[in-house]
Design a protein around this motif. Structure first.
Motif, mmCIF file in Angstrom:
data_model
loop_
_atom_site.group_PDB
_atom_site.id
_atom_site.type_symbol
_atom_site.label_atom_id
_atom_site.label_comp_id
_atom_site.label_asym_id
_atom_site.label_seq_id
_atom_site.Cartn_x
_atom_site.Cartn_y
_atom_site.Cartn_z
ATOM 1 N N VAL A 87 61.282 -9.820 22.487
ATOM 2 C CA VAL A 87 62.154 -10.749 21.760
ATOM 3 C C VAL A 87 61.634 -10.947 20.338
ATOM 4 O O VAL A 87 62.420 -10.969 19.379
ATOM 5 C CB VAL A 87 62.263 -12.090 22.506
ATOM 6 C CG1 VAL A 87 62.915 -13.147 21.654
ATOM 7 C CG2 VAL A 87 63.018 -11.901 23.808
ATOM 8 N N LEU A 88 60.337 -11.055 20.179
ATOM 9 C CA LEU A 88 59.750 -11.228 18.862
ATOM 10 C C LEU A 88 60.000 -10.012 17.982
ATOM 11 O O LEU A 88 60.406 -10.137 16.819
ATOM 12 C CB LEU A 88 58.245 -11.496 18.993
ATOM 13 C CG LEU A 88 57.482 -11.675 17.688
ATOM 14 C CD1 LEU A 88 57.935 -12.947 16.987
ATOM 15 C CD2 LEU A 88 55.996 -11.714 17.956
ATOM 16 N N VAL A 89 59.797 -8.821 18.505
ATOM 17 C CA VAL A 89 60.027 -7.596 17.735
ATOM 18 C C VAL A 89 61.499 -7.480 17.350
ATOM 19 O O VAL A 89 61.832 -7.126 16.217
ATOM 20 C CB VAL A 89 59.560 -6.355 18.531
ATOM 21 C CG1 VAL A 89 60.054 -5.076 17.906
ATOM 22 C CG2 VAL A 89 58.044 -6.342 18.632
ATOM 23 N N LYS A 90 62.401 -7.799 18.279
ATOM 24 C CA LYS A 90 63.827 -7.718 17.973
ATOM 25 C C LYS A 90 64.211 -8.701 16.883
ATOM 26 O O LYS A 90 64.986 -8.374 15.986
ATOM 27 C CB LYS A 90 64.666 -7.964 19.216
ATOM 28 C CG LYS A 90 66.157 -7.877 18.939
ATOM 29 C CD LYS A 90 66.967 -7.761 20.169
ATOM 30 C CE LYS A 90 68.442 -7.762 19.951
ATOM 31 N NZ LYS A 90 68.965 -7.486 18.664
ATOM 32 N N SER A 91 63.678 -9.909 16.924
ATOM 33 C CA SER A 91 64.025 -10.887 15.895
ATOM 34 C C SER A 91 63.503 -10.455 14.528
ATOM 35 O O SER A 91 64.171 -10.654 13.518
ATOM 36 C CB SER A 91 63.490 -12.263 16.259
ATOM 37 O OG SER A 91 62.084 -12.287 16.190
ATOM 38 N N VAL A 92 62.330 -9.847 14.477
ATOM 39 C CA VAL A 92 61.797 -9.351 13.200
ATOM 40 C C VAL A 92 62.659 -8.207 12.682
ATOM 41 O O VAL A 92 62.983 -8.145 11.493
ATOM 42 C CB VAL A 92 60.319 -8.907 13.362
ATOM 43 C CG1 VAL A 92 59.851 -8.122 12.154
ATOM 44 C CG2 VAL A 92 59.434 -10.110 13.599
ATOM 45 N N MET A 93 63.066 -7.310 13.555
ATOM 46 C CA MET A 93 63.896 -6.173 13.135
ATOM 47 C C MET A 93 65.272 -6.634 12.666
ATOM 48 O O MET A 93 65.853 -6.041 11.764
ATOM 49 C CB MET A 93 64.034 -5.174 14.280
ATOM 50 C CG MET A 93 62.763 -4.470 14.657
ATOM 51 S SD MET A 93 62.090 -3.476 13.336
ATOM 52 C CE MET A 93 63.207 -2.124 13.353
#
Length: 98
Positions: A20-26
């Motif tokens: 979820v964190l990686v997706k929000s950054v992307m």
């Protein structure tokens, strides 16, 4: 619940939180533009293997491991078309000597 189940549950939750964190950054990064899909494999990263193109219904070689599909040579199996940066050097024109 035993300690093994709790450990697996904690690991699963941490993997989910990381995703979820990686997706929000992307999603919020304006510099990260998605690459277009590869036109050769249509974004799948796999194409029909040569052994199945020219065979008499027998499929299987070392390249495709019997699946009949191999990595796309245009995108390297990623499924995305990436522009290749190229430098073109233009030499200065020859000047006549006086």
């Amino acid at each position: 619940m035993g300690p093994i189940v709790l450990t697996q549950l904690a690991t699963g939750l941490s993997v989910l939180a990381g995703a979820v964190l990686v997706k929000s950054v992307m999603d919020h990064n304006p510099m990260a533009k998605p690459f277009p899909r590869c036109s050769t494999c249509n974004g799948t990263g796999r194409v029909t293997c040569l052994c199945s193109r020219w065979s008499d219904r027998d499929i299987g070689c070392r390249t495709c491991a019997g699946s009949g599909r191999m990595s796309c040579s245009s995108c390297g199996g990623t499924g995305t078309g990436r522009p290749i940066p190229a430098r073109i050097a233009v030499p200065p024109p020859n000047r006549p000597s006086s």
